[in-house]
Write a protein that holds these residues in place. Structure first.
Motif, PDB file in Angstrom:
ATOM      1  N   GLU A  22       3.078   7.844  -8.408  1.00 27.67           N
ATOM      2  CA  GLU A  22       4.443   7.713  -8.935  1.00 27.67           C
ATOM      3  C   GLU A  22       5.221   6.656  -8.152  1.00 27.67           C
ATOM      4  OE1 GLU A  22       3.937  11.388  -7.334  1.00 27.67           O
ATOM      5  OE2 GLU A  22       2.258  10.713  -8.573  1.00 27.67           O
ATOM      6  N   GLU A  23       5.050   6.690  -6.825  1.00 29.14           N
ATOM      7  CA  GLU A  23       5.744   5.728  -5.977  1.00 29.14           C
ATOM      8  C   GLU A  23       5.254   4.312  -6.266  1.00 29.14           C
ATOM      9  OE1 GLU A  23       7.056   5.547  -1.277  1.00 29.14           O
ATOM     10  OE2 GLU A  23       5.035   6.228  -1.785  1.00 29.14           O
ATOM     11  N   ALA A  24       3.945   4.170  -6.475  1.00 30.91           N
ATOM     12  CA  ALA A  24       3.367   2.854  -6.749  1.00 30.91           C
ATOM     13  C   ALA A  24       3.894   2.294  -8.069  1.00 30.91           C
ATOM     14  CB  ALA A  24       1.842   2.944  -6.780  1.00 30.91           C
ATOM     15  N   LYS A  25       4.020   3.148  -9.081  1.00 34.88           N
ATOM     16  CA  LYS A  25       4.513   2.681 -10.381  1.00 34.88           C
ATOM     17  C   LYS A  25       5.997   2.313 -10.306  1.00 34.88           C
ATOM     18  CE  LYS A  25       1.071   4.789 -13.360  1.00 34.88           C
ATOM     19  NZ  LYS A  25       0.767   5.709 -14.463  1.00 34.88           N
ATOM     20  N   VAL A  42       0.850  -1.191   0.000  1.00 34.93           N
ATOM     21  CA  VAL A  42       0.000   0.000   0.000  1.00 34.93           C
ATOM     22  C   VAL A  42       0.885   1.239   0.000  1.00 34.93           C
ATOM     23  CG1 VAL A  42      -1.755   1.299   1.270  1.00 34.93           C
ATOM     24  CG2 VAL A  42      -1.826  -1.198   1.246  1.00 34.93           C
ATOM     25  N   LEU A  43       0.598   2.173  -0.948  1.00 31.83           N
ATOM     26  CA  LEU A  43       1.430   3.371  -1.082  1.00 31.83           C
ATOM     27  C   LEU A  43       0.551   4.617  -1.160  1.00 31.83           C
ATOM     28  CD1 LEU A  43       2.763   1.114  -3.510  1.00 31.83           C
ATOM     29  CD2 LEU A  43       4.652   2.352  -2.452  1.00 31.83           C
ATOM     30  N   ASP A  44       1.174   5.782  -0.917  1.00 31.05           N
ATOM     31  CA  ASP A  44       0.411   7.024  -0.890  1.00 31.05           C
ATOM     32  C   ASP A  44       0.207   7.615  -2.284  1.00 31.05           C
ATOM     33  OD1 ASP A  44       0.098   7.060   1.876  1.00 31.05           O
ATOM     34  OD2 ASP A  44       2.027   8.061   2.186  1.00 31.05           O
ATOM     35  N   LYS A  45       1.259   7.542  -3.139  1.00 30.38           N
ATOM     36  CA  LYS A  45       1.226   8.281  -4.395  1.00 30.38           C
ATOM     37  C   LYS A  45       1.371   7.349  -5.605  1.00 30.38           C
ATOM     38  CE  LYS A  45       3.182  12.413  -2.256  1.00 30.38           C
ATOM     39  NZ  LYS A  45       4.312  13.393  -2.241  1.00 30.38           N
ATOM     40  N   ILE A  73      -6.685   2.720  -4.756  1.00 32.18           N
ATOM     41  CA  ILE A  73      -7.583   2.249  -3.702  1.00 32.18           C
ATOM     42  C   ILE A  73      -7.979   3.460  -2.858  1.00 32.18           C
ATOM     43  CG2 ILE A  73      -6.595  -0.077  -3.627  1.00 32.18           C
ATOM     44  CD1 ILE A  73      -4.965   0.786  -1.176  1.00 32.18           C
ATOM     45  N   THR A  74      -8.864   3.254  -1.894  1.00 30.26           N
ATOM     46  CA  THR A  74      -9.348   4.387  -1.097  1.00 30.26           C
ATOM     47  C   THR A  74      -8.230   5.027  -0.283  1.00 30.26           C
ATOM     48  OG1 THR A  74     -10.001   2.841   0.653  1.00 30.26           O
ATOM     49  CG2 THR A  74     -11.697   3.530  -0.906  1.00 30.26           C
ATOM     50  N   ARG A  75      -7.223   4.235   0.127  1.00 30.29           N
ATOM     51  CA  ARG A  75      -6.129   4.769   0.950  1.00 30.29           C
ATOM     52  C   ARG A  75      -4.958   5.289   0.122  1.00 30.29           C
ATOM     53  NH1 ARG A  75      -4.311   0.473   5.189  1.00 30.29           N
ATOM     54  NH2 ARG A  75      -4.853  -1.021   3.561  1.00 30.29           N
ATOM     55  N   GLY A  76      -5.054   5.200  -1.206  1.00 31.40           N
ATOM     56  CA  GLY A  76      -3.953   5.640  -2.057  1.00 31.40           C
ATOM     57  C   GLY A  76      -3.802   4.740  -3.270  1.00 31.40           C
ATOM     58  N   TRP A  77      -2.670   3.986  -3.311  1.00 34.49           N
ATOM     59  CA  TRP A  77      -2.368   3.090  -4.435  1.00 34.49           C
ATOM     60  C   TRP A  77      -1.859   1.762  -3.904  1.00 34.49           C
ATOM     61  CZ3 TRP A  77      -2.932   4.324  -9.687  1.00 34.49           C
ATOM     62  CH2 TRP A  77      -3.417   5.610  -9.914  1.00 34.49           C
ATOM     63  N   ALA A  78      -1.932   0.736  -4.746  1.00 31.22           N
ATOM     64  CA  ALA A  78      -1.508  -0.601  -4.312  1.00 31.22           C
ATOM     65  C   ALA A  78      -0.871  -1.365  -5.467  1.00 31.22           C
ATOM     66  CB  ALA A  78      -2.684  -1.386  -3.755  1.00 31.22           C
ATOM     67  N   VAL A  79       0.008  -2.290  -5.100  1.00 29.61           N
ATOM     68  CA  VAL A  79       0.593  -3.258  -6.038  1.00 29.61           C
ATOM     69  C   VAL A  79       0.448  -4.636  -5.395  1.00 29.61           C
ATOM     70  CG1 VAL A  79       2.680  -4.022  -7.230  1.00 29.61           C
ATOM     71  CG2 VAL A  79       2.245  -1.569  -6.913  1.00 29.61           C
TER      72      VAL A  79
END
Length: 463
Positions: A328-331, A323-326, A393-399
């Motif tokens: 760019e970070e998720a990608k 689980v990530l906030d942004k 996702i609701t909290r940010g981004w996910a992988v």
């Protein structure tokens, strides 16, 4: 009546101020690491607190006396942020410092002593809206607890620790929930609760209108569904919860009607009368249908052989989530994972999920629907080891990385027999009901009220 009692006497009387929300939101920026001792009554908790303050070891006393989960580990319950801890514990924590022992705290199943091992500042997972809902929810819980405490005092309810300990020590090993869901363990083959005959007449709890012996508790245990039965992993408090549930089921309707007078409220009276009609129809079904329906082993076997597509269990998957906030970070994490970087290390280094330190972001084997935000992606991956694209996702981004696929399977006849029997019983019951309705129509002059006919529809749900 019980729902009306909660709604009319508690929920509708609650107000929440902005100042209350702000104060709780500020507290949500802290995480606590805790140990606890749970006792059946306040006096036991006070005595143990005195012994701890006099120098005895908290962990050892937890092992010796606590009714709660984690007793064997010295009462250690781990770390949780404010907002994810029982509210009655939170309120005590807000007044304490690291290393301190709380006064006894009233809980659903007894009394708790809390020790703060560590308190640290965090960035909360939830938002201020969650804080507002949480404050309202806490006020509702408080109202219910105050009412339950009053009722327990009024009926002079007592729980006896010695008897609770005897029952807990006799509990069979916990059945894995997976085996219950897959019907590997049913009522017919579940391990029994066996207690030495010399203890059967020992009273485990009592109140003004009656008492329960250990023998009575065994009967309650046998009637409860496998999921509802007390489990060792949940500690002795699970036994107290079952006892109180049974007593509340008896006492609360009487209290709602005779003390709180909820039937004096027109909308409550109307709903009560409607539910009463439905109950009478249900009893008619029980009296006229249930006792006459039988299902043979041959019929069950034929259903099993001819309906295997209906009996197949669903596929399960185990996957890992970062689980990530942004975006760019998720990608960036997605690219590194697909390039072969160790996914566990990526979880440790980048995931914002507070549960990472406990499970490394792994879900365990789950059916679709357990994790709604992730399942659509996780169950679309083609093969074990595949990594998803970054998704919102609701909290940010996910992988997500897929770790394991367990295909659906055909249960054995023995595993599926209970479900098959229930299915055939319901079908036979509906057919017999229609047959009886035709006969009654011929034998009696019946006037059908179309408006109420829908209330007689039989819908049965497996517990």
């Amino acid at each position: 009546l019980i729902t009306a009692l909660w709604d009319q006497k508690i929920s509708k009387s609650i107000t929440v101020t902005e100042a209350e929300i702000d104060k709780y939101w500020e507290e949500m920026h802290y995480e606590y690491t805790l140990s606890q001792i749970i006792t059946a009554n306040e006096q036991d908790a006070l005595l143990l607190r005195e012994r701890i303050l006099a120098g005895e070891d908290f962990a050892q006393l937890a092992k010796d006396y606590s009714l709660g989960p984690g007793a064997e580990n010295g009462g250690f319950v781990g770390s949780s942020p404010v907002g994810k801890i029982h509210w009655w514990v939170e309120e005590m924590l807000f007044t304490m410092k690291e290393g301190e022992i709380s006064q006894p705290v009233r809980t659903d199943s007894g009394w708790t002593l809390i020790k703060i091992i560590k308190k640290r500042k965090i960035v909360p997972d939830e938002d201020r809206e969650y804080a507002a809902r949480r404050v309202r929810g806490i006020k509702e819980y408080k109202g219910r607890d105050v009412l339950k405490e009053q009722i327990e005092r009024d009926i002079n309810l007592q729980i006896f620790t010695d008897a609770v300990n005897i029952v807990y020590n006799a509990l069979p090993e916990d059945v894995p929930f997976e085996d219950i869901v897959n019907y590997k363990v049913t009522r017919d083959n579940a391990p029994a609760l066996n207690i030495d005959e010399q203890y059967l007449n020992m009273i485990i709890c009592q109140y003004d209108d009656g008492s329960y012996t250990i023998k009575d508790f065994i009967d309650l245990y046998n009637v409860a569904s496998l999921v509802e039965r007390p489990r060792r992993q949940y500690g002795r408090e699970n036994i107290v919860q079952l006892l109180k549930k049974v007593i509340y089921d008896k006492v609360l309707p009487v209290y709602a009607e005779e003390v709180a007078h909820v039937l004096d409220i027109p909308e409550v009276k109307k709903n009560y009368d409607n539910r009463r009609e439905q109950y009478l129809v249900y009893r008619l079904y029980q009296d006229q249908i249930d006792d006459e329906v039988t299902v043979t082993i041959q019929e069950m076997r034929e259903f099993y052989d001819n309906n295997r597509d209906l009996i197949l269990t669903k596929e399960r998957r185990n996957y890992q989530v970062i689980v990530l906030d942004k975006e760019e970070e998720a990608k960036m994490v997605e690219k590194r994972a697909k390039d072969g970087d160790d996914f566990n290390k990526l979880v440790r280094d980048f995931s914002k999920d507070p549960s990472v330190k406990e499970n490394m972001g792994k879900t365990g084997l789950v059916y679709p629907g357990n994790y709604l935000e992730y399942d659509g992606v996780a169950f679309s991956l083609a093969a074990e080891g595949d990594v998803s694209e970054a998704f919102q996702i609701t909290r940010g981004w996910a992988v997500v990385k897929l770790l394991q696929i367990e295909p659906g399977r055909l249960p054995s006849f023995e595993e599926a027999s209970e479900t098959i029997k229930q299915n055939l019983t319901e079908k036979k019951g509906e057919a017999l009901l229609q047959e009886k309705l035709k006969k009654w129509s011929a034998d009696y002059k019946i006037k059908i009220n179309e408006r109420n006919l829908a209330k007689a529809e039989m819908k049965r749900t497996r517990l």
